[in-house]
Design a protein around this motif. Structure first.
Motif, PDB file in Angstrom:
ATOM      1  N   ARG A 284     -18.847  88.100  -2.769  1.00  0.00           N
ATOM      2  CA  ARG A 284     -20.150  88.487  -1.825  1.00  0.00           C
ATOM      3  C   ARG A 284     -20.249  89.359  -0.838  1.00  0.00           C
ATOM      4  O   ARG A 284     -19.381  88.342   0.366  1.00  0.00           O
ATOM      5  N   GLU A 285     -21.501  89.907  -0.254  1.00  0.00           N
ATOM      6  CA  GLU A 285     -22.393  90.676   0.725  1.00  0.00           C
ATOM      7  C   GLU A 285     -21.903  89.343   1.568  1.00  0.00           C
ATOM      8  O   GLU A 285     -22.300  87.772   2.146  1.00  0.00           O
ATOM      9  N   HIS A 286     -22.476  89.110   2.988  1.00  0.00           N
ATOM     10  CA  HIS A 286     -23.118  88.776   3.989  1.00  0.00           C
ATOM     11  C   HIS A 286     -21.979  87.786   4.546  1.00  0.00           C
ATOM     12  O   HIS A 286     -22.595  86.472   4.886  1.00  0.00           O
ATOM     13  N   ILE A 287     -20.587  87.742   4.776  1.00  0.00           N
ATOM     14  CA  ILE A 287     -20.218  86.948   5.563  1.00  0.00           C
ATOM     15  C   ILE A 287     -19.186  87.590   6.511  1.00  0.00           C
ATOM     16  O   ILE A 287     -19.044  88.958   6.367  1.00  0.00           O
ATOM     17  N   ALA A 288     -19.440  86.312   8.048  1.00  0.00           N
ATOM     18  CA  ALA A 288     -18.380  87.697   8.878  1.00  0.00           C
ATOM     19  C   ALA A 288     -17.279  87.694   8.664  1.00  0.00           C
ATOM     20  O   ALA A 288     -16.618  86.787   7.327  1.00  0.00           O
ATOM     21  N   PRO A 289     -16.674  88.658   9.093  1.00  0.00           N
ATOM     22  CA  PRO A 289     -14.968  89.647   9.003  1.00  0.00           C
ATOM     23  C   PRO A 289     -14.461  87.799   9.357  1.00  0.00           C
ATOM     24  O   PRO A 289     -13.112  87.628   8.088  1.00  0.00           O
ATOM     25  N   ALA A 290     -14.379  87.822  10.250  1.00  0.00           N
ATOM     26  CA  ALA A 290     -14.098  86.536  11.222  1.00  0.00           C
ATOM     27  C   ALA A 290     -13.121  85.431   9.518  1.00  0.00           C
ATOM     28  O   ALA A 290     -12.641  84.348   9.262  1.00  0.00           O
TER      29      ALA A 290
ATOM     30  N   LYS B  68     -14.296  85.216   6.597  1.00  0.00           N
ATOM     31  CA  LYS B  68     -13.621  85.880   5.203  1.00  0.00           C
ATOM     32  C   LYS B  68     -11.957  85.380   5.683  1.00  0.00           C
ATOM     33  O   LYS B  68     -11.762  84.446   4.419  1.00  0.00           O
ATOM     34  N   GLU B  69     -11.438  86.050   6.491  1.00  0.00           N
ATOM     35  CA  GLU B  69     -10.281  86.021   6.701  1.00  0.00           C
ATOM     36  C   GLU B  69      -9.758  84.845   6.956  1.00  0.00           C
ATOM     37  O   GLU B  69      -8.604  83.946   6.502  1.00  0.00           O
TER      38      GLU B  69
ATOM     39  N   MET C  45      -0.548  67.737  -5.577  1.00  0.00           N
ATOM     40  CA  MET C  45      -1.726  67.773  -6.103  1.00  0.00           C
ATOM     41  C   MET C  45      -2.206  69.300  -5.419  1.00  0.00           C
ATOM     42  O   MET C  45      -2.848  69.673  -4.752  1.00  0.00           O
ATOM     43  N   LYS C  46      -3.305  69.080  -6.817  1.00  0.00           N
ATOM     44  CA  LYS C  46      -3.653  71.058  -6.541  1.00  0.00           C
ATOM     45  C   LYS C  46      -4.866  70.660  -5.403  1.00  0.00           C
ATOM     46  O   LYS C  46      -5.965  69.996  -5.573  1.00  0.00           O
ATOM     47  N   ALA C  47      -5.026  72.024  -4.485  1.00  0.00           N
ATOM     48  CA  ALA C  47      -6.089  72.155  -4.047  1.00  0.00           C
ATOM     49  C   ALA C  47      -7.444  72.348  -4.388  1.00  0.00           C
ATOM     50  O   ALA C  47      -7.644  72.904  -5.503  1.00  0.00           O
ATOM     51  N   THR C  48      -8.534  71.307  -3.695  1.00  0.00           N
ATOM     52  CA  THR C  48     -10.395  71.962  -4.326  1.00  0.00           C
ATOM     53  C   THR C  48     -10.784  72.844  -3.614  1.00  0.00           C
ATOM     54  O   THR C  48     -10.497  73.541  -1.967  1.00  0.00           O
ATOM     55  N   ILE C  49     -11.574  73.622  -4.007  1.00  0.00           N
ATOM     56  CA  ILE C  49     -12.414  74.081  -2.885  1.00  0.00           C
ATOM     57  C   ILE C  49     -13.470  73.374  -1.993  1.00  0.00           C
ATOM     58  O   ILE C  49     -12.800  74.539  -0.992  1.00  0.00           O
ATOM     59  N   LYS C  50     -13.115  71.900  -1.933  1.00  0.00           N
ATOM     60  CA  LYS C  50     -13.695  71.270  -1.261  1.00  0.00           C
ATOM     61  C   LYS C  50     -12.293  70.738   0.147  1.00  0.00           C
ATOM     62  O   LYS C  50     -12.940  71.016   1.053  1.00  0.00           O
ATOM     63  N   ASP C  51     -11.317  71.588  -0.147  1.00  0.00           N
ATOM     64  CA  ASP C  51     -10.690  71.116   0.553  1.00  0.00           C
ATOM     65  C   ASP C  51     -10.295  72.331   1.804  1.00  0.00           C
ATOM     66  O   ASP C  51      -9.552  72.121   2.242  1.00  0.00           O
ATOM     67  N   VAL C  52     -10.176  73.363   0.924  1.00  0.00           N
ATOM     68  CA  VAL C  52     -10.643  74.587   1.729  1.00  0.00           C
ATOM     69  C   VAL C  52     -11.386  74.598   2.392  1.00  0.00           C
ATOM     70  O   VAL C  52     -11.423  75.138   3.980  1.00  0.00           O
ATOM     71  N   ALA C  53     -12.735  74.160   2.211  1.00  0.00           N
ATOM     72  CA  ALA C  53     -13.650  74.643   2.764  1.00  0.00           C
ATOM     73  C   ALA C  53     -14.028  73.674   3.957  1.00  0.00           C
ATOM     74  O   ALA C  53     -14.517  73.990   5.330  1.00  0.00           O
ATOM     75  N   LYS C  54     -12.814  72.091   3.902  1.00  0.00           N
ATOM     76  CA  LYS C  54     -12.527  71.320   5.206  1.00  0.00           C
ATOM     77  C   LYS C  54     -11.931  71.763   6.357  1.00  0.00           C
ATOM     78  O   LYS C  54     -12.707  71.375   7.081  1.00  0.00           O
ATOM     79  N   LYS C  55     -10.992  71.999   5.162  1.00  0.00           N
ATOM     80  CA  LYS C  55      -9.662  72.912   5.924  1.00  0.00           C
ATOM     81  C   LYS C  55      -9.948  74.464   7.313  1.00  0.00           C
ATOM     82  O   LYS C  55     -10.172  74.030   8.437  1.00  0.00           O
ATOM     83  N   ALA C  56     -10.915  74.804   6.496  1.00  0.00           N
ATOM     84  CA  ALA C  56     -11.491  76.030   7.571  1.00  0.00           C
ATOM     85  C   ALA C  56     -12.623  75.581   7.660  1.00  0.00           C
ATOM     86  O   ALA C  56     -13.083  76.681   8.983  1.00  0.00           O
ATOM     87  N   GLY C  57     -13.294  74.030   7.909  1.00  0.00           N
ATOM     88  CA  GLY C  57     -14.551  74.335   8.613  1.00  0.00           C
ATOM     89  C   GLY C  57     -15.427  74.997   7.654  1.00  0.00           C
ATOM     90  O   GLY C  57     -15.672  75.433   9.115  1.00  0.00           O
ATOM     91  N   VAL C  58     -15.867  74.930   6.872  1.00  0.00           N
ATOM     92  CA  VAL C  58     -16.845  76.127   6.670  1.00  0.00           C
ATOM     93  C   VAL C  58     -17.217  75.503   5.306  1.00  0.00           C
ATOM     94  O   VAL C  58     -17.170  74.591   4.436  1.00  0.00           O
TER      95      VAL C  58
ATOM     96  N   VAL D 231     -18.553  74.751   1.383  1.00  0.00           N
ATOM     97  CA  VAL D 231     -18.604  74.762  -0.633  1.00  0.00           C
ATOM     98  C   VAL D 231     -18.906  76.279  -0.161  1.00  0.00           C
ATOM     99  O   VAL D 231     -18.338  76.967  -0.810  1.00  0.00           O
ATOM    100  N   MET D 232     -20.056  76.656   0.030  1.00  0.00           N
ATOM    101  CA  MET D 232     -21.367  77.559  -0.391  1.00  0.00           C
ATOM    102  C   MET D 232     -20.220  78.803   0.134  1.00  0.00           C
ATOM    103  O   MET D 232     -20.401  79.877  -0.348  1.00  0.00           O
ATOM    104  N   THR D 233     -19.946  78.529   1.553  1.00  0.00           N
ATOM    105  CA  THR D 233     -19.167  80.002   2.080  1.00  0.00           C
ATOM    106  C   THR D 233     -17.455  80.134   1.433  1.00  0.00           C
ATOM    107  O   THR D 233     -18.088  81.041   1.088  1.00  0.00           O
ATOM    108  N   VAL D 234     -16.815  79.255   1.299  1.00  0.00           N
ATOM    109  CA  VAL D 234     -15.625  79.484   0.094  1.00  0.00           C
ATOM    110  C   VAL D 234     -16.167  80.233  -1.555  1.00  0.00           C
ATOM    111  O   VAL D 234     -15.377  80.928  -1.110  1.00  0.00           O
ATOM    112  N   SER D 235     -16.588  79.908  -1.322  1.00  0.00           N
ATOM    113  CA  SER D 235     -17.566  81.037  -2.878  1.00  0.00           C
ATOM    114  C   SER D 235     -17.618  81.858  -2.622  1.00  0.00           C
ATOM    115  O   SER D 235     -17.653  82.530  -3.458  1.00  0.00           O
ATOM    116  N   ARG D 236     -18.700  82.005  -1.562  1.00  0.00           N
ATOM    117  CA  ARG D 236     -18.953  83.762  -1.703  1.00  0.00           C
ATOM    118  C   ARG D 236     -18.071  84.768  -0.909  1.00  0.00           C
ATOM    119  O   ARG D 236     -17.150  85.472  -1.594  1.00  0.00           O
ATOM    120  N   VAL D 237     -17.114  83.826  -0.308  1.00  0.00           N
ATOM    121  CA  VAL D 237     -15.747  84.441  -0.056  1.00  0.00           C
ATOM    122  C   VAL D 237     -14.494  84.958  -1.252  1.00  0.00           C
ATOM    123  O   VAL D 237     -14.080  86.242  -0.960  1.00  0.00           O
TER     124      VAL D 237
END
Length: 85
Positions: free
Chosen positions: A26-32, A34-35, A1-14, A16-22
């Motif tokens: 977009r600016e103002h994302i902590a380097p850690a 973002k990585e 199954m194809k990964a969604t932005i929600k899957d990324v956000a859940k796995k990263a612990g952030v 959906v808006m943060t994933v979208s900004r990365v």
């Protein structure tokens, strides 16, 4: 199954808006953060949905073409249309 932005956000612990900004660089994302998000994006092989992006941006980059009979001259018509693009 194809990964969604929600899957990324859940796995990263952030959010959906943060994933979208990365993803939209977009600016103002902590380097850690973002990585971490980019690492999860790569791990899940996440690819943004082009159709969803085009709907939000109100620009699809698609062309509709109505042809009365595809059996006659479709190749010719497509060559002519593509020459204008």
């Amino acid at each position: 199954m194809k990964a969604t932005i929600k899957d990324v956000a859940k796995k990263a612990g952030v959010s959906v808006m943060t994933v979208s900004r990365v993803m939209n660089k977009r600016e103002h994302i902590a380097p850690a953060t973002k990585e971490k998000v980019l690492r999860i994006v790569k791990k899940l092989n996440y690819r943004p949905n082009k159709i969803a992006r085009s709907l939000v941006g109100k620009k699809t980059n698609f062309i509709g073409l109505l042809v009365p009979n595809i059996a006659v001259g479709l190749g010719f018509i497509l060559k002519k249309v593509s020459s204008f693009l």
